[in-house]
Write a protein that holds these residues in place. Structure first.
Motif, short mmCIF file in Angstrom:
data_model
loop_
_atom_site.label_atom_id
_atom_site.label_comp_id
_atom_site.label_asym_id
_atom_site.label_seq_id
_atom_site.Cartn_x
_atom_site.Cartn_y
_atom_site.Cartn_z
N THR A 161 0.84 -1.21 0.00
CA THR A 161 0.00 0.00 0.00
C THR A 161 0.86 1.25 0.00
OG1 THR A 161 -1.75 -1.18 1.21
CG2 THR A 161 -1.82 1.23 1.23
N ILE A 162 1.89 1.26 0.85
CA ILE A 162 2.81 2.41 0.90
C ILE A 162 3.53 2.57 -0.44
CG2 ILE A 162 4.87 3.35 2.02
CD1 ILE A 162 3.98 1.88 4.56
N ALA A 163 3.98 1.45 -1.01
CA ALA A 163 4.67 1.51 -2.29
C ALA A 163 3.74 2.00 -3.40
CB ALA A 163 5.23 0.14 -2.65
N ALA A 164 2.48 1.56 -3.38
CA ALA A 164 1.52 1.99 -4.41
C ALA A 164 1.28 3.50 -4.33
CB ALA A 164 0.21 1.24 -4.23
N ILE A 165 1.18 4.03 -3.12
CA ILE A 165 0.99 5.48 -2.96
C ILE A 165 2.20 6.23 -3.50
CG2 ILE A 165 0.74 7.34 -1.26
CD1 ILE A 165 -0.82 5.35 0.49
N GLY A 166 3.40 5.71 -3.20
CA GLY A 166 4.61 6.34 -3.70
C GLY A 166 4.69 6.30 -5.22
N ILE A 167 4.39 5.14 -5.81
CA ILE A 167 4.45 5.01 -7.27
C ILE A 167 3.41 5.91 -7.94
CG2 ILE A 167 4.06 3.40 -9.18
CD1 ILE A 167 5.20 1.18 -7.41
N PHE A 168 2.22 5.98 -7.33
CA PHE A 168 1.13 6.78 -7.92
C PHE A 168 1.50 8.25 -7.98
CE2 PHE A 168 -2.84 9.20 -7.53
CZ PHE A 168 -3.51 8.73 -8.65
N GLU A 173 -5.49 16.51 -0.06
CA GLU A 173 -5.03 17.88 0.09
C GLU A 173 -6.00 18.70 0.94
OE1 GLU A 173 -4.51 19.38 -3.83
OE2 GLU A 173 -2.88 17.98 -4.34
N ALA A 174 -7.30 18.43 0.82
CA ALA A 174 -8.29 19.13 1.64
C ALA A 174 -8.10 18.79 3.12
CB ALA A 174 -9.69 18.76 1.19
N ALA A 175 -7.78 17.54 3.41
CA ALA A 175 -7.55 17.14 4.80
C ALA A 175 -6.34 17.88 5.37
CB ALA A 175 -7.34 15.63 4.87
N LEU A 176 -5.29 18.04 4.57
CA LEU A 176 -4.11 18.78 5.04
C LEU A 176 -4.45 20.25 5.26
CD1 LEU A 176 -1.32 17.28 2.73
CD2 LEU A 176 -1.86 16.64 5.08
N ASP A 177 -5.25 20.83 4.37
CA ASP A 177 -5.65 22.24 4.51
C ASP A 177 -6.50 22.46 5.76
OD1 ASP A 177 -4.31 22.83 2.20
OD2 ASP A 177 -6.08 22.68 0.91
N LEU A 178 -7.25 21.43 6.17
CA LEU A 178 -8.11 21.55 7.34
C LEU A 178 -7.38 21.24 8.65
CD1 LEU A 178 -11.35 19.94 5.88
CD2 LEU A 178 -10.97 22.35 6.41
N GLY A 179 -6.07 21.04 8.57
CA GLY A 179 -5.28 20.89 9.78
C GLY A 179 -4.83 19.49 10.11
N ILE A 213 -6.73 5.66 3.60
CA ILE A 213 -6.90 4.23 3.88
C ILE A 213 -8.35 3.77 3.68
CG2 ILE A 213 -6.73 2.43 5.64
CD1 ILE A 213 -4.05 3.32 4.46
N PRO A 214 -9.37 4.51 4.19
CA PRO A 214 -10.76 4.08 3.93
C PRO A 214 -11.09 4.00 2.44
CG PRO A 214 -10.72 5.68 5.71
CD PRO A 214 -9.33 5.66 5.12
N GLN A 215 -10.49 4.89 1.63
CA GLN A 215 -10.74 4.86 0.19
C GLN A 215 -10.04 3.67 -0.47
OE1 GLN A 215 -12.61 7.14 -1.65
NE2 GLN A 215 -13.26 8.11 0.26
N LEU A 216 -8.90 3.31 0.09
CA LEU A 216 -8.09 2.23 -0.51
C LEU A 216 -8.42 0.86 0.07
CD1 LEU A 216 -4.59 4.00 -0.49
CD2 LEU A 216 -6.25 3.90 -2.34
N ARG A 217 -9.28 0.80 1.07
CA ARG A 217 -9.53 -0.47 1.78
C ARG A 217 -9.94 -1.62 0.86
NH1 ARG A 217 -12.84 1.23 5.59
NH2 ARG A 217 -11.14 1.70 7.04
N GLY A 250 0.10 11.95 8.50
CA GLY A 250 -0.25 10.64 9.03
C GLY A 250 -1.75 10.49 9.26
N GLN A 251 -2.39 11.55 9.82
CA GLN A 251 -3.83 11.51 10.04
C GLN A 251 -4.59 11.46 8.72
OE1 GLN A 251 -4.19 15.09 12.39
NE2 GLN A 251 -4.26 13.94 14.32
N ALA A 252 -4.13 12.23 7.74
CA ALA A 252 -4.79 12.21 6.43
C ALA A 252 -4.67 10.84 5.77
CB ALA A 252 -4.17 13.29 5.53
N LEU A 253 -3.52 10.20 5.98
CA LEU A 253 -3.32 8.86 5.42
C LEU A 253 -4.26 7.86 6.07
CD1 LEU A 253 -1.68 6.87 3.64
CD2 LEU A 253 -0.09 6.65 5.56
N ARG A 254 -4.34 7.89 7.42
CA ARG A 254 -5.15 6.91 8.15
C ARG A 254 -6.65 7.13 7.97
NH1 ARG A 254 -1.74 8.38 12.29
NH2 ARG A 254 -3.53 9.30 13.38
N LYS A 255 -7.07 8.40 8.04
CA LYS A 255 -8.50 8.68 8.11
C LYS A 255 -9.14 9.04 6.76
CE LYS A 255 -8.26 10.26 12.92
NZ LYS A 255 -8.58 11.35 13.87
N VAL A 256 -8.30 9.37 5.79
CA VAL A 256 -8.84 9.77 4.49
C VAL A 256 -8.49 8.76 3.39
CG1 VAL A 256 -8.86 11.55 2.70
CG2 VAL A 256 -8.82 12.20 5.11
#
Length: 267
Positions: free
Chosen positions: A83-90, A164-170, A182-186, A174-180
Motif C-alpha cells: 500500500t505504501i509503495a503503491a501510494i509512492g508510485i502513484f 489535500e483538503a484534509a491537510l488544509d483543514l489541519g 486508507i478508507p478509500q483504498l480499503r 499521518g492523520q490524512a493517510l489513516r483517516k482519508v
C-alpha cells in the motif's frame, strides 16, 4: 450458432478448470486410500483431519500450521508495504512512474524457480538463517508486487483533492493517510491481502529453495515429499476441499460487498 459455440467454449473451459477440484471433493467422502476408488460414503477422513489423527499425524498438522502462520504474516506485511509503495508510485510522474511500474511487474512475470534460487543465494550471502525467517521474507518479497497492483487502481479512482483538503483543514500527513486515504483504498488492500495470502499458501518453488535443511515443511513441500513416497495421504483430499470452500466463500462475500458499495455510490 456463434453464441452457442461461444457459450459452449466457456462452459467447457470452466469444466476443465473445476473438474479436478470437484473430483477431489467427491472422493474426500470415501475412506479409500487410492483416489478414484469409491468404497462407500464416509466422513471419516474429515474426522481424522479435524481431530489431528490423520495419517502422517503431527507432520501434516505441523505443515498446515507453518503454512497458515507464514501466509498470514507475509500477507499482512505485504499489504502494508504494498500500500505504501503503491501510494509512492502513484505520486511519481512521467518516466519515473513507468520505470517503477515496470520494476514492480518483473517479480510477477519472473519464473518462481529463478526467484527461489536468487533469494536462496541472497540469504546465503547475507548469512540469514534459513527456516521461518527466510521463507517469510521470501514470501513477502514476491507477494508485495501483487498488493501494489491491487491498490493502484483504487488510487486512480480516488479524488486526489480529498487528501489535500484534509491537510488544509489541519490534519497531519499521518492523520490524512489513516483517516482519508486508507478508507478509500480499503477494498484494494483487502483484495491485495487475499491475493497475497493465496499466493503464499500456494507457493512451492520459492519455499523449497529458501526453507533450508532444518525440516521446515509447508503444505506444498509436504505434498511434494508425500507424493515422492508413492502416494498421497488420504486426508489431503478433505483438506484441499476445505481450503477451496473457504477461499470461494471469501471471494463471494467480498464481491457481494463491493457490488453493494458500488450501488450505494451510484445512488
Amino acid at each position: 450458432m456463434k453464441k452457442f459455440i461461444a457459450q459452449s467454449y466457456i462452459y467447457a473451459l470452466i469444466f476443465i478448470l473445476y473438474a479436478p477440484i470437484i473430483f477431489i471433493a467427491i472422493f474426500s467422502f470415501t475412506e479409500s486410500r487410492v483416489l478414484g476408488n469409491w468404497t462407500g460414503f464416509s466422513t471419516a477422513l474429515y474426522g481424522k483431519l479435524l481431530s489431528g489423527s490423520a495419517e502422517g499425524g503431527s507432520s501434516l498438522m505441523s505443515a498446515i500450521q507453518n503454512t497458515l502462520v507464514i501466509a498470514l504474516v507475509a500477507s499482512v506485511i505485504s499489504t502494508v508495504l504494498g500500500t505504501i509503495a503503491a501510494i509512492g508510485i502513484f505520486n511519481l510522474k512521467g518516466r519515473k512512474r513507468q520505470t517503477m511500474d515496470f520494476l514492480n511487474n518483473i517479480p510477477m512475470i519472473n519464473p518462481d524457480i529463478i526467484t527461489g534460487v536468487s533469494l536462496f543465494l541472497l540469504f546465503v550471502f547475507l548469512h540469514i538463517s534459513q527456516g521461518y525467517i527466510s521463507v517469510t521474507l521470501a514470501h513477502i518479497t514476491f507477494c508485495t508486487p501483487y498488493v501494489v497492483l491491487s491498490v493502484l487502481p483504487k488510487l486512480s479512482q480516488m479524488n486526489p483533492n480529498i487528501y489535500e483538503a484534509a491537510l488544509d483543514l489541519g490534519a497531519t500527513p499521518g492523520q490524512a493517510l489513516r483517516k482519508v486515504m486508507i478508507p478509500q483504498l480499503r477494498p484494494g488492500m483487502i483484495s491485495g491481502f487475499i491475493l497475497a495470502f493465496t499466493m503464499s499458501l500456494d507457493d512451492f518453488a520459492v519455499t523449497f529453495f529458501t526453507r533450508g535443511t532444518i525440516g521446515l515443511d509447508t503444505l506444498s513441500t509436504y505434498i511434494y515429499t508425500d507424493a515422492r513416497k508413492g502416494g498421497l495421504t488420504p486426508e489431503l483430499r478433505p483438506l484441499m476441499t476445505i481450503i477451496f470452500l473457504i477461499i470461494l466463500i471469501a471471494l463471494v462475500v467480498i464481491n457481494v460487498r463491493q457490488s453493494k458499495m458500488a450501488q450505494k455510490q451510484n445512488r
